[in-house]
Design a protein around this motif. Structure first.
Motif, PDB file in Angstrom:
ATOM      1  N   ILE A 308      -3.200 -33.788   7.044  1.00  0.00           N
ATOM      2  CA  ILE A 308      -2.513 -33.386   8.266  1.00  0.00           C
ATOM      3  C   ILE A 308      -1.293 -34.277   8.504  1.00  0.00           C
ATOM      4  O   ILE A 308      -0.246 -33.815   8.936  1.00  0.00           O
ATOM      5  N   ARG A 309      -1.434 -35.535   8.219  1.00  0.00           N
ATOM      6  CA  ARG A 309      -0.345 -36.484   8.458  1.00  0.00           C
ATOM      7  C   ARG A 309      -0.179 -37.348   7.215  1.00  0.00           C
ATOM      8  O   ARG A 309      -1.166 -37.812   6.635  1.00  0.00           O
ATOM      9  N   ASP A 327      18.110 -46.877   5.444  1.00  0.00           N
ATOM     10  CA  ASP A 327      19.398 -46.820   4.751  1.00  0.00           C
ATOM     11  C   ASP A 327      19.734 -45.423   4.235  1.00  0.00           C
ATOM     12  O   ASP A 327      20.799 -45.213   3.666  1.00  0.00           O
ATOM     13  N   GLY A 328      18.824 -44.467   4.413  1.00  0.00           N
ATOM     14  CA  GLY A 328      19.091 -43.095   4.016  1.00  0.00           C
ATOM     15  C   GLY A 328      18.912 -42.797   2.552  1.00  0.00           C
ATOM     16  O   GLY A 328      19.148 -41.657   2.127  1.00  0.00           O
ATOM     17  N   SER A 329      18.468 -43.764   1.736  1.00  0.00           N
ATOM     18  CA  SER A 329      18.319 -43.531   0.296  1.00  0.00           C
ATOM     19  C   SER A 329      17.031 -42.805  -0.049  1.00  0.00           C
ATOM     20  O   SER A 329      16.915 -42.248  -1.142  1.00  0.00           O
ATOM     21  N   ILE A 330      16.053 -42.787   0.861  1.00  0.00           N
ATOM     22  CA  ILE A 330      14.766 -42.144   0.625  1.00  0.00           C
ATOM     23  C   ILE A 330      14.544 -41.101   1.715  1.00  0.00           C
ATOM     24  O   ILE A 330      14.670 -41.398   2.910  1.00  0.00           O
ATOM     25  N   LYS A 331      14.195 -39.890   1.292  1.00  0.00           N
ATOM     26  CA  LYS A 331      13.949 -38.808   2.219  1.00  0.00           C
ATOM     27  C   LYS A 331      12.470 -38.412   2.168  1.00  0.00           C
ATOM     28  O   LYS A 331      11.881 -38.323   1.089  1.00  0.00           O
ATOM     29  N   LEU A 332      11.887 -38.169   3.337  1.00  0.00           N
ATOM     30  CA  LEU A 332      10.519 -37.682   3.444  1.00  0.00           C
ATOM     31  C   LEU A 332      10.571 -36.189   3.724  1.00  0.00           C
ATOM     32  O   LEU A 332      11.061 -35.748   4.764  1.00  0.00           O
ATOM     33  N   LEU A 333      10.076 -35.404   2.767  1.00  0.00           N
ATOM     34  CA  LEU A 333      10.159 -33.952   2.860  1.00  0.00           C
ATOM     35  C   LEU A 333       9.020 -33.384   3.688  1.00  0.00           C
ATOM     36  O   LEU A 333       8.069 -34.085   4.066  1.00  0.00           O
ATOM     37  N   ALA A 334       9.122 -32.085   3.971  1.00  0.00           N
ATOM     38  CA  ALA A 334       8.146 -31.442   4.852  1.00  0.00           C
ATOM     39  C   ALA A 334       6.758 -31.394   4.230  1.00  0.00           C
ATOM     40  O   ALA A 334       5.741 -31.402   4.951  1.00  0.00           O
ATOM     41  N   ASP A 335       6.665 -31.338   2.906  1.00  0.00           N
ATOM     42  CA  ASP A 335       5.360 -31.282   2.249  1.00  0.00           C
ATOM     43  C   ASP A 335       4.725 -32.650   2.064  1.00  0.00           C
ATOM     44  O   ASP A 335       3.671 -32.767   1.431  1.00  0.00           O
ATOM     45  N   GLY A 336       5.360 -33.708   2.599  1.00  0.00           N
ATOM     46  CA  GLY A 336       4.800 -35.049   2.504  1.00  0.00           C
ATOM     47  C   GLY A 336       5.252 -35.834   1.301  1.00  0.00           C
ATOM     48  O   GLY A 336       4.850 -36.995   1.139  1.00  0.00           O
TER      49      GLY A 336
END
Length: 508
Positions: A308-309, A327-336
């Motif tokens: 769930i989280r 710093d914006g170099s790593i993105k957390l996507l919707a699928d985790g």
């Protein structure tokens, strides 16, 4: 002069009539900051340390952001005593005589980041003793007498990253839920120098990697358990700082007697009968990923059930939530999953995924990312052209050696060197050279009229010497020209040797 005095008198009368004060009395009095007696107030700092206080001063300045009440004789704290200090960031209460806290003690301390309760006389922590500390990041509770922790003693401390419980009297600790503490932020947990005699190994192995690196268990009466030994030994081999830095202080009870403590990293003979199979399957192996710098990378949080989280922790111990890193170099996507578009050296290390759900309880997944620098492209000239050029030069040299005649100048140099050479006094091998034939002469015997050349030599024929069975030995004069041996013609014939042996010396 009278006309100058008259305006001055009128101005003075006007000033008195309007009630104008003198300049020093016109300034407002300085505001009072309510600094307690004997305390030191400097900007937003308030220090009342070492004054022997038995109770907290009644009036505290509302601008205080750092309050130091350490090294006093405080025995209790009243509920709501921090209500006026809405800006408080750090509270130091170490080295006092506090025996209990109580509910509501830290009300209105929602901005507090540091709480120091070390070196007191606390014996237990209740469920509501730490209510209101949602922003707390560091909690110092070492060097107390804590023997009991409520199951939810740390409930609500969602931002806590460092918890120090060393030098207490704890006999157990719940590693399953950390007494209500979230494991997403926590990366330092000090439980050293307690009385921990039983540690559930599966719960210990299920902790995230970043927490294992900061979990201090040394100087406890640990049981000499094979599974616990293999687990701690693997942490030591992996270089986890909490185990590596204090390896000499990890001890276990050999005979369940306090005096039978064994430093098992130095003296591991007590675990000789432990099978290696007991340590297998305790920890989920981390995935090893190798990536070139500048490439893209995506990490999936693989869990056994629906999450769930999902939260991530970077190698720099940064909690990664949506949308990603600071710093914006790593993105957390919707699928985790995590997405890194341009891998850099700071992305090297262990990424830990923490997933929660109805069937998941803080399940973790680890990735060990290794970043490699790209190899430089090889220069074309240094490989192909250089090899071709070397082959061409070698071929030219071979052709010159095979088909080019030697220069006449070189021959003259060799002849000049030969003329200058003289035999040494000691007999050389050439002087003892034996010939089994007569000497060829460039001048036949029947042509006496021909002039002898400038390089004439005397050759002695010595038949019957040294038992050569009639063969002739060749004796060469000392001034024989070695550079022109062609002037002699050698005829291999024993008969001619015998016929000419009686004629004596032969001039050539």
């Amino acid at each position: 002069m009278a006309w100058l005095v008259l305006p001055g008198t009128l101005l003075c009368m006007l000033r008195v009539g309007l009630g104008t004060r003198d300049y020093p009395e016109a300034l407002p009095p300085p505001p009072s900051h309510n600094c307690p007696d004997k305390c030191v107030c400097a900007a937003d700092l308030l220090s009342c340390a070492g004054l022997g206080l038995q109770d907290v001063p009644a009036a505290l300045p509302v601008a205080a952001a750092d309050l130091d009440l350490s090294h006093n004789a405080l025995q209790r704290l009243h509920p709501g005593w921090l209500a006026p200090l809405s800006r408080l960031r750090a509270l130091r209460l170490g080295h006092n005589e506090l025996r209990a806290l109580g509910r509501g003690v830290f009300t209105n301390a929602s901005c507090l980041r540091l709480l120091d309760l070390s070196s007191n006389a606390l014996r237990a922590l209740g469920r509501h003793d730490l209510d209101g500390l949602g922003a707390l990041e560091m909690l110092l509770l070492f060097n107390n007498r804590l023997a009991l922790l409520d199951e939810h003693a740390f409930q609500g401390l969602n931002a806590l990253s460092r918890l120090y419980l060393g030098c207490n009297e704890l006999v157990s600790f719940s590693f399953n839920h950390l007494h209500g503490l979230g494991a997403a932020h926590l990366h330092t947990l000090d439980l050293s120098s307690n009385q921990l005699g039983h540690i559930p190994v599966p719960e210990l192995a299920a902790l995230p990697a970043f927490l294992k690196n900061g979990l201090y268990l040394h100087n406890n009466p640990l049981p000499c358990d094979c599974r616990l030994y293999h687990l701690l030994r693997r942490w030591h081999q992996r270089g986890l700082s909490a185990v590596r830095d204090f390896a000499q202080e990890y001890m276990c009870l050999a005979f369940k007697v306090p005096a039978s403590r064994v430093r098992f990293f130095e003296h591991n003979r007590i675990f000789e009968n432990c099978s290696a199979a007991t340590g297998q399957g305790l920890e989920r192996p981390e995935e090893q990923l190798h990536v070139w710098m500048g490439q893209s990378l995506r990490l999936h949080c693989n869990t056994s059930a629906l999450a769930i989280r999902t939260a991530w922790v970077s190698p720099q111990h940064e909690l990664l939530l949506a949308p990603g890193s600071r710093d914006g170099s790593i993105k957390l996507l919707a699928d985790g999953s995590l997405a890194i578009s341009n891998v850099q050296p700071q992305h090297q290390g262990i990424f830990v995924c923490l997933a929660t759900g109805p069937r998941l309880h803080n399940q973790t997944h680890e990735y060990n990312v290794s970043v490699h620098h790209p190899r430089p492209e090889p220069e074309v000239f240094s490989t192909s052209y250089t090899t071709l050029l070397g082959c061409a030069v070698g071929l030219v040299l071979v052709l010159l050696y095979l088909f080019m005649p030697p220069c006449r100048g070189c021959c003259r140099c060799c002849l000049r060197a030969c003329h200058c050479r003289r035999w040494s006094q000691a007999p050389s091998p050439l002087q003892e050279l034996s010939a089994q034939s007569s000497v060829l002469s460039t001048t036949p015997p029947d042509e006496p009229s021909r002039k002898a050349s400038t390089h004439k030599h005397v050759v002695f024929l010595e038949p019957g010497r040294r038992g050569l069975n009639g063969h002739v030995q060749l004796a060469i004069a000392e001034d024989f020209d070695l550079c022109n041996p062609g002037g002699l013609q050698l005829k291999v014939s024993s008969e001619s040797a015998s016929s000419t042996g009686s004629e004596g010396p032969v001039m050539t």
